[in-house]
Write a protein that holds these residues in place. Structure first.
Motif, PDB file in Angstrom:
ATOM      1  N   GLY A 197      18.730  55.118   5.852  1.00  0.00           N
ATOM      2  CA  GLY A 197      18.694  53.953   7.073  1.00  0.00           C
ATOM      3  C   GLY A 197      17.684  52.573   6.802  1.00  0.00           C
ATOM      4  O   GLY A 197      17.086  52.800   5.736  1.00  0.00           O
ATOM      5  N   VAL A 247      21.774  60.948  14.766  1.00  0.00           N
ATOM      6  CA  VAL A 247      21.345  59.697  14.703  1.00  0.00           C
ATOM      7  C   VAL A 247      20.182  59.729  15.641  1.00  0.00           C
ATOM      8  O   VAL A 247      19.919  60.473  16.237  1.00  0.00           O
ATOM      9  CB  VAL A 247      22.027  58.564  14.485  1.00  0.00           C
ATOM     10  N   TRP A 304      27.800  53.460   9.346  1.00  0.00           N
ATOM     11  CA  TRP A 304      26.356  54.334   9.557  1.00  0.00           C
ATOM     12  C   TRP A 304      26.787  55.777  10.798  1.00  0.00           C
ATOM     13  O   TRP A 304      26.446  57.103  10.452  1.00  0.00           O
ATOM     14  CB  TRP A 304      25.156  54.001   8.979  1.00  0.00           C
ATOM     15  N   TYR A 321      20.619  59.696   9.956  1.00  0.00           N
ATOM     16  CA  TYR A 321      20.241  57.698   9.780  1.00  0.00           C
ATOM     17  C   TYR A 321      19.318  57.548  10.556  1.00  0.00           C
ATOM     18  O   TYR A 321      19.761  57.714  11.474  1.00  0.00           O
ATOM     19  CB  TYR A 321      22.319  56.816  10.213  1.00  0.00           C
ATOM     20  N   ASP A 322      19.336  56.281  10.334  1.00  0.00           N
ATOM     21  CA  ASP A 322      17.821  55.812  11.174  1.00  0.00           C
ATOM     22  C   ASP A 322      18.073  54.402  11.317  1.00  0.00           C
ATOM     23  O   ASP A 322      17.807  53.881  10.025  1.00  0.00           O
ATOM     24  CB  ASP A 322      16.981  56.185  11.018  1.00  0.00           C
ATOM     25  N   PRO A 323      18.503  53.369  12.343  1.00  0.00           N
ATOM     26  CA  PRO A 323      18.881  51.764  11.803  1.00  0.00           C
ATOM     27  C   PRO A 323      17.613  51.354  10.960  1.00  0.00           C
ATOM     28  O   PRO A 323      17.683  50.257  11.068  1.00  0.00           O
ATOM     29  CB  PRO A 323      19.739  51.233  12.928  1.00  0.00           C
TER      30      PRO A 323
END
Length: 309
Positions: free
Chosen positions: A120, A177, A170, A148-150
């Motif tokens: 991320g 997420v 992603w 995933y972590d934006p």
């Protein structure tokens, strides 16, 4: 399903956070969202490997020592200098970042199969390194659980429409997420976090979790499950690394097959312990267990998730 002892491969940047607050001297803390998640996982007792970049400088040595002190295995491509960020804190301890960073991770082959991959932040969207991350994750998708972590950094995201496209790619590739309400407000101005979570679930993840700052967090699943948790009220030193502690604790609980409400309670409790002390300083397993046993925030399945700020 990942076993409790299985390692996690975390991919992304390390950053030396130069924390600036009022008239106090600058303080340098090891940081970078993926690095914080790897450190948080290791502090909770889960083996973690960080694939990253570090310079041969004092900040690079500081960050490596910090990570390895918790048991993180560091695989670092060498760059000319370690990335840094000036972190300015307001009166409520909220952080604003000014970055000096490049991300140039070369194409990478793994020496061993990962059980899970987390990525991320800057490393997932900044070229040329983001292309290497994407190629690696696409090779292992279906064989390793992807999270995933934006962790949106607007100053580094470029054009909003292109940033949304990258983030949604992603999301499509991920099993889990996590995002903050502030991330979603920048990506999708005017949309409610609950609506974005539902749309993201339609792209493919099994779970989407959203943090709401002082209002706690909620999580939803592709099968219609949902949970919510109130924030644990604590005196705030600063908010640096709180979302990363949330992510690490959620991943740790999820890998041990905890249900959604338990994962969320562990995550908001870890975040609360982190904001109560300076820097990205996530709890150990013992600290988290003590906090959970001494009045953890309530979590519930069913009902409407908490409203956005």
């Amino acid at each position: 399903m990942t076993s409790p002892a299985a390692p996690v491969l975390v991919i992304g940047e390390c950053v030396a956070d130069i924390v600036r607050s009022g008239d106090t001297p600058d303080r340098v803390h090891p940081g970078g969202s993926p690095a914080n998640v790897a450190y948080g996982l290791a502090r909770l007792g889960r083996p973690a490997t960080l694939l990253t970049e570090l310079g041969p400088d004092a900040n690079g040595r500081l960050i490596r020592r910090h990570l390895e002190s918790a048991g993180v295995r560091v695989w670092a491509a060498e760059v000319s200098r370690t990335p840094s960020a000036v972190v300015e804190l307001d009166g409520q301890g909220r952080a604003r970042y000014t970055f000096d960073i490049r991300w140039t991770l070369p194409p990478t082959e793994l020496a061993e199969a990962p059980a899970a991959i987390h990525l991320g932040s800057i490393g997932a969207v900044t070229e040329p390194g983001a292309a290497s991350v994407l190629a690696l994750v696409e090779r292992w998708r279906g064989r390793a659980r992807i999270s995933y972590d934006p962790n949106v950094r607007p100053a580094l995201m470029g054009d909003r429409a292109e940033a949304v496209r990258r983030v949604e790619r992603w999301v499509e590739l991920s099993d889990l997420v996590k995002a903050s309400d502030e991330d979603l407000a920048w990506l999708y101005p005017g949309e409610r976090p609950e609506a974005v979570a539902e749309r993201w679930l339609a792209l493919g993840p099994a779970v989407v979790a959203v943090t709401l700052g002082a209002e706690g967090a909620f999580a939803r699943t592709a099968g219609g499950g949902h949970a919510e948790a109130a924030a644990l009220p604590v005196p705030v030193a600063d908010t640096v690394g709180a979302g990363d502690s949330f992510m690490a604790a959620f991943l740790h609980a999820r890998a041990a097959d905890a249900d959604l409400a338990v994962c969320l309670t562990h995550a908001v409790t870890a975040a609360a312990l982190t904001v109560a002390r300076p820097g990205a300083n996530p709890p150990s397993a013992a600290e988290l267990a003590a906090a959970l046993g001494g009045g953890a925030p309530a979590a519930s399945s069913g009902g409407a998730p908490p409203a956005s700020r």
